[in-house]
Design a protein around this motif. Structure first.
Motif, PDB file in Angstrom:
ATOM      1  N   ARG A 185       0.774  -1.228   0.055  1.00 35.27           N
ATOM      2  CA  ARG A 185      -0.097  -0.156   0.013  1.00 35.27           C
ATOM      3  C   ARG A 185       0.915   1.293   0.111  1.00 35.27           C
ATOM      4  NH1 ARG A 185      -4.236   1.885   4.787  1.00 35.27           N
ATOM      5  NH2 ARG A 185      -5.032   3.714   3.739  1.00 35.27           N
ATOM      6  N   TYR A 186       1.971   1.445   0.671  1.00 33.52           N
ATOM      7  CA  TYR A 186       2.915   2.415   0.883  1.00 33.52           C
ATOM      8  C   TYR A 186       4.267   2.473   0.223  1.00 33.52           C
ATOM      9  CZ  TYR A 186      -0.570   3.575   4.522  1.00 33.52           C
ATOM     10  OH  TYR A 186      -1.659   3.895   5.209  1.00 33.52           O
ATOM     11  N   TRP A 187       4.144   1.734  -0.993  1.00 33.85           N
ATOM     12  CA  TRP A 187       5.614   1.518  -1.464  1.00 33.85           C
ATOM     13  C   TRP A 187       6.045   2.634  -1.994  1.00 33.85           C
ATOM     14  CZ3 TRP A 187       6.471   2.976  -6.536  1.00 33.85           C
ATOM     15  CH2 TRP A 187       5.232   3.039  -7.331  1.00 33.85           C
ATOM     16  N   LEU A 188       5.307   3.542  -2.575  1.00 32.42           N
ATOM     17  CA  LEU A 188       5.742   4.655  -2.957  1.00 32.42           C
ATOM     18  C   LEU A 188       6.570   5.618  -2.012  1.00 32.42           C
ATOM     19  CD1 LEU A 188       6.341   6.784  -5.463  1.00 32.42           C
ATOM     20  CD2 LEU A 188       4.125   7.892  -5.103  1.00 32.42           C
ATOM     21  N   PHE A 189       6.105   5.724  -0.939  1.00 29.23           N
ATOM     22  CA  PHE A 189       6.338   6.412   0.318  1.00 29.23           C
ATOM     23  C   PHE A 189       7.668   5.827   1.021  1.00 29.23           C
ATOM     24  CE2 PHE A 189       6.245   6.915   5.051  1.00 29.23           C
ATOM     25  CZ  PHE A 189       6.869   8.297   5.361  1.00 29.23           C
ATOM     26  N   CYS A 190       7.618   4.511   0.970  1.00 34.70           N
ATOM     27  CA  CYS A 190       8.716   3.596   1.610  1.00 34.70           C
ATOM     28  C   CYS A 190      10.044   3.620   0.585  1.00 34.70           C
ATOM     29  CB  CYS A 190       8.270   2.196   1.713  1.00 34.70           C
ATOM     30  SG  CYS A 190       7.048   1.981   2.898  1.00 34.70           S
ATOM     31  N   TYR A 191       9.588   3.740  -0.496  1.00 36.36           N
ATOM     32  CA  TYR A 191      10.778   3.661  -1.511  1.00 36.36           C
ATOM     33  C   TYR A 191      11.620   4.982  -1.741  1.00 36.36           C
ATOM     34  CZ  TYR A 191      13.233   3.389  -6.063  1.00 36.36           C
ATOM     35  OH  TYR A 191      14.581   3.369  -7.039  1.00 36.36           O
ATOM     36  N   GLU A 192      10.739   6.111  -1.678  1.00 37.37           N
ATOM     37  CA  GLU A 192      11.402   7.476  -1.656  1.00 37.37           C
ATOM     38  C   GLU A 192      11.993   7.788  -0.478  1.00 37.37           C
ATOM     39  OE1 GLU A 192      11.777   9.056  -4.628  1.00 37.37           O
ATOM     40  OE2 GLU A 192      10.414   8.020  -5.955  1.00 37.37           O
ATOM     41  N   ALA A 193      11.185   7.442   0.654  1.00 36.55           N
ATOM     42  CA  ALA A 193      11.919   7.789   1.972  1.00 36.55           C
ATOM     43  C   ALA A 193      13.184   7.231   2.568  1.00 36.55           C
ATOM     44  CB  ALA A 193      10.866   7.782   2.892  1.00 36.55           C
ATOM     45  N   LEU A 194      13.148   5.876   2.122  1.00 36.13           N
ATOM     46  CA  LEU A 194      14.236   4.981   2.641  1.00 36.13           C
ATOM     47  C   LEU A 194      15.586   4.986   1.763  1.00 36.13           C
ATOM     48  CD1 LEU A 194      12.141   1.881   3.889  1.00 36.13           C
ATOM     49  CD2 LEU A 194      13.080   3.821   4.971  1.00 36.13           C
ATOM     50  N   THR A 195      16.601   4.605   2.494  1.00 36.41           N
ATOM     51  CA  THR A 195      17.958   4.690   1.783  1.00 36.41           C
ATOM     52  C   THR A 195      18.246   3.299   1.073  1.00 36.41           C
ATOM     53  OG1 THR A 195      19.181   4.182   3.849  1.00 36.41           O
ATOM     54  CG2 THR A 195      18.725   6.440   3.233  1.00 36.41           C
ATOM     55  N   PHE A 196      19.183   3.113   0.355  1.00 31.90           N
ATOM     56  CA  PHE A 196      19.478   1.836  -0.242  1.00 31.90           C
ATOM     57  C   PHE A 196      19.619   0.814   0.783  1.00 31.90           C
ATOM     58  CE2 PHE A 196      23.025  -0.972  -1.333  1.00 31.90           C
ATOM     59  CZ  PHE A 196      22.565  -1.680  -2.314  1.00 31.90           C
ATOM     60  N   GLY A 197      20.293   0.998   1.918  1.00 32.03           N
ATOM     61  CA  GLY A 197      20.586  -0.009   3.043  1.00 32.03           C
ATOM     62  C   GLY A 197      19.324  -0.563   3.778  1.00 32.03           C
ATOM     63  N   ASN A 198      18.160   0.164   3.490  1.00 32.15           N
ATOM     64  CA  ASN A 198      16.940  -0.224   4.257  1.00 32.15           C
ATOM     65  C   ASN A 198      15.777  -0.941   3.440  1.00 32.15           C
ATOM     66  OD1 ASN A 198      17.024   1.073   7.046  1.00 32.15           O
ATOM     67  ND2 ASN A 198      17.379   2.821   5.883  1.00 32.15           N
ATOM     68  N   LEU A 199      16.263  -1.041   2.123  1.00 28.20           N
ATOM     69  CA  LEU A 199      15.456  -1.834   1.115  1.00 28.20           C
ATOM     70  C   LEU A 199      16.276  -3.196   0.709  1.00 28.20           C
ATOM     71  CD1 LEU A 199      14.609   1.335  -1.126  1.00 28.20           C
ATOM     72  CD2 LEU A 199      13.070   0.197   0.281  1.00 28.20           C
ATOM     73  N   SER A 200      15.306  -3.826   0.140  1.00 31.27           N
ATOM     74  CA  SER A 200      15.804  -5.179  -0.259  1.00 31.27           C
ATOM     75  C   SER A 200      15.375  -5.528  -1.745  1.00 31.27           C
ATOM     76  CB  SER A 200      15.509  -6.281   0.904  1.00 31.27           C
ATOM     77  OG  SER A 200      14.184  -6.396   0.893  1.00 31.27           O
ATOM     78  N   GLY A 201      15.981  -6.632  -2.292  1.00 32.62           N
ATOM     79  CA  GLY A 201      15.392  -7.249  -3.553  1.00 32.62           C
ATOM     80  C   GLY A 201      15.321  -6.219  -4.512  1.00 32.62           C
ATOM     81  N   GLU A 202      14.339  -6.164  -5.521  1.00 36.21           N
ATOM     82  CA  GLU A 202      14.244  -5.391  -6.783  1.00 36.21           C
ATOM     83  C   GLU A 202      14.177  -3.745  -6.208  1.00 36.21           C
ATOM     84  OE1 GLU A 202      10.926  -6.486  -8.865  1.00 36.21           O
ATOM     85  OE2 GLU A 202      11.526  -8.458  -9.677  1.00 36.21           O
ATOM     86  N   TRP A 203      13.762  -3.547  -4.931  1.00 41.04           N
ATOM     87  CA  TRP A 203      13.492  -2.160  -4.522  1.00 41.04           C
ATOM     88  C   TRP A 203      14.921  -1.522  -4.285  1.00 41.04           C
ATOM     89  CZ3 TRP A 203       9.028  -0.156  -5.477  1.00 41.04           C
ATOM     90  CH2 TRP A 203       7.810  -1.106  -5.302  1.00 41.04           C
ATOM     91  N   GLN A 204      15.964  -2.430  -3.782  1.00 36.82           N
ATOM     92  CA  GLN A 204      17.200  -2.054  -3.586  1.00 36.82           C
ATOM     93  C   GLN A 204      17.987  -2.128  -4.770  1.00 36.82           C
ATOM     94  OE1 GLN A 204      20.260  -4.644  -1.773  1.00 36.82           O
ATOM     95  NE2 GLN A 204      19.755  -3.373  -0.005  1.00 36.82           N
ATOM     96  N   SER A 205      17.763  -2.795  -5.590  1.00 38.70           N
ATOM     97  CA  SER A 205      18.215  -2.566  -7.004  1.00 38.70           C
ATOM     98  C   SER A 205      17.849  -1.489  -7.646  1.00 38.70           C
ATOM     99  CB  SER A 205      18.062  -3.790  -8.077  1.00 38.70           C
ATOM    100  OG  SER A 205      18.602  -4.949  -7.221  1.00 38.70           O
ATOM    101  N   MET A 206      16.507  -0.961  -7.734  1.00 39.18           N
ATOM    102  CA  MET A 206      16.025   0.213  -8.375  1.00 39.18           C
ATOM    103  C   MET A 206      16.708   1.489  -7.672  1.00 39.18           C
ATOM    104  SD  MET A 206      12.135  -0.963  -8.730  1.00 39.18           S
ATOM    105  CE  MET A 206      11.571   0.722  -9.091  1.00 39.18           C
ATOM    106  N   LYS A 207      16.815   1.672  -6.298  1.00 37.36           N
ATOM    107  CA  LYS A 207      17.407   2.525  -5.571  1.00 37.36           C
ATOM    108  C   LYS A 207      18.886   2.846  -5.873  1.00 37.36           C
ATOM    109  CE  LYS A 207      16.246   5.474  -2.213  1.00 37.36           C
ATOM    110  NZ  LYS A 207      14.865   5.991  -2.189  1.00 37.36           N
ATOM    111  N   HIS A 208      19.608   1.578  -6.121  1.00 36.38           N
ATOM    112  CA  HIS A 208      21.204   1.623  -6.244  1.00 36.38           C
ATOM    113  C   HIS A 208      21.142   2.237  -8.039  1.00 36.38           C
ATOM    114  CE1 HIS A 208      25.295   0.412  -6.522  1.00 36.38           C
ATOM    115  NE2 HIS A 208      24.883  -0.233  -7.722  1.00 36.38           N
ATOM    116  N   ALA A 209      20.036   2.064  -8.537  1.00 31.30           N
ATOM    117  CA  ALA A 209      20.138   2.483  -9.981  1.00 31.30           C
ATOM    118  C   ALA A 209      19.750   4.004 -10.221  1.00 31.30           C
ATOM    119  CB  ALA A 209      19.549   1.669 -11.014  1.00 31.30           C
ATOM    120  N   ASP A 210      19.348   4.601  -8.807  1.00 36.34           N
ATOM    121  CA  ASP A 210      18.865   5.892  -8.713  1.00 36.34           C
ATOM    122  C   ASP A 210      17.652   6.241  -9.631  1.00 36.34           C
ATOM    123  OD1 ASP A 210      19.376   8.560  -7.700  1.00 36.34           O
ATOM    124  OD2 ASP A 210      20.110   9.358  -9.506  1.00 36.34           O
TER     125      ASP A 210
END
Length: 225
Positions: A185-210
């Motif tokens: 439900r809150y993926w957009l907020f979580c993804y934008e607010a959290l840093t690379f280290g606080n995410l995992s899986g595809e979310w972390q890969s996307m964050k790493h790719a900026d």
């Protein structure tokens, strides 16, 4: 829109003509129940050459109308603020009014725009300035993902992009909690607010790719990209 007054596009439109045009558009929209007439009138005015007094009048009246008819808010930046060169203090006063009125009826969409204007035009919203912690209470209690996102962006802007700033801590902690309990439900907020280290899986890969889902101009003014 044949019932609207004729305006000679080859001549500079003056104060009385603009006043009459807006009056006619508002009356026609109210009488027919077709509020799209106001959209048309706002866009039409932008295409005309207005005198300076006419621009001032148009901007004041159209902003007043947007307070009453919030569905006009998406038109404000392109068709009012920019073409009529509305000063920042006026936009701030308008946004403060929008925010306070929207809170009374939990109109989250209007809140998005008030906060967006504050970010884009770089000013402090009165409600947040008076008591930012209490303002965050309202946002968090709304449980509205987009309101959480844009509020987080606002405080990032106010704190120069420093994620660890005091005003960001509560929102960042909430993002961590929601990542564990309700990421769908809150993926957009979580993804934008959290840093690379606080995410995992595809979310972390996307964050790493900026990769971001926030408009580039907003991100640029917050993170100085």
């Amino acid at each position: 829109m044949r019932d609207l007054p004729y305006v000679n596009v080859s001549e500079k439109v003056k104060y009385p003509q603009v006043n009459t045009y807006i009056d006619a558009a508002l009356k026609l929209a109210t009488n027919t129940g077709n509020m799209a007439i106001l959209n048309y009138a706002i866009k039409k005015l932008k295409s005309l050459r207005l005198s300076t007094p006419a621009k001032i009048l148009a901007s004041k009246r159209l902003m007043h109308m947007a307070v009453i008819y919030p569905y006009l808010l998406p038109l404000m930046e392109e068709y009012v603020f920019d073409p009529y060169q509305v000063d920042i203090n006026t936009i701030k006063g308008f946004s403060d009014t929008i925010y306070r009125e929207a809170m009374k009826v939990n109109d989250y969409t209007s809140l998005y725009y008030a906060i967006y204007f504050a970010i884009h035009f770089d000013f402090v919203l009165e409600v947040f300035d008076e008591d930012w912690s209490r303002a965050q209470d309202y946002v968090i209690e709304s449980q509205d993902c987009l309101l959480l996102v844009i509020t987080w962006l606002y405080f990032m802007k106010q704190n120069g992009g420093r994620r660890r700033a005091t005003q960001l801590r509560r929102l960042n902690n909430l993002a961590k909690e929601l990542k564990r309990s309700d990421m769908n439900r809150y993926w957009l907020f979580c993804y934008e607010a959290l840093t690379f280290g606080n995410l995992s899986g595809e979310w972390q890969s996307m964050k790493h790719a900026d990769i971001s889902f926030i408009k580039s101009d907003i991100r640029n003014c917050i993170f100085d990209i």
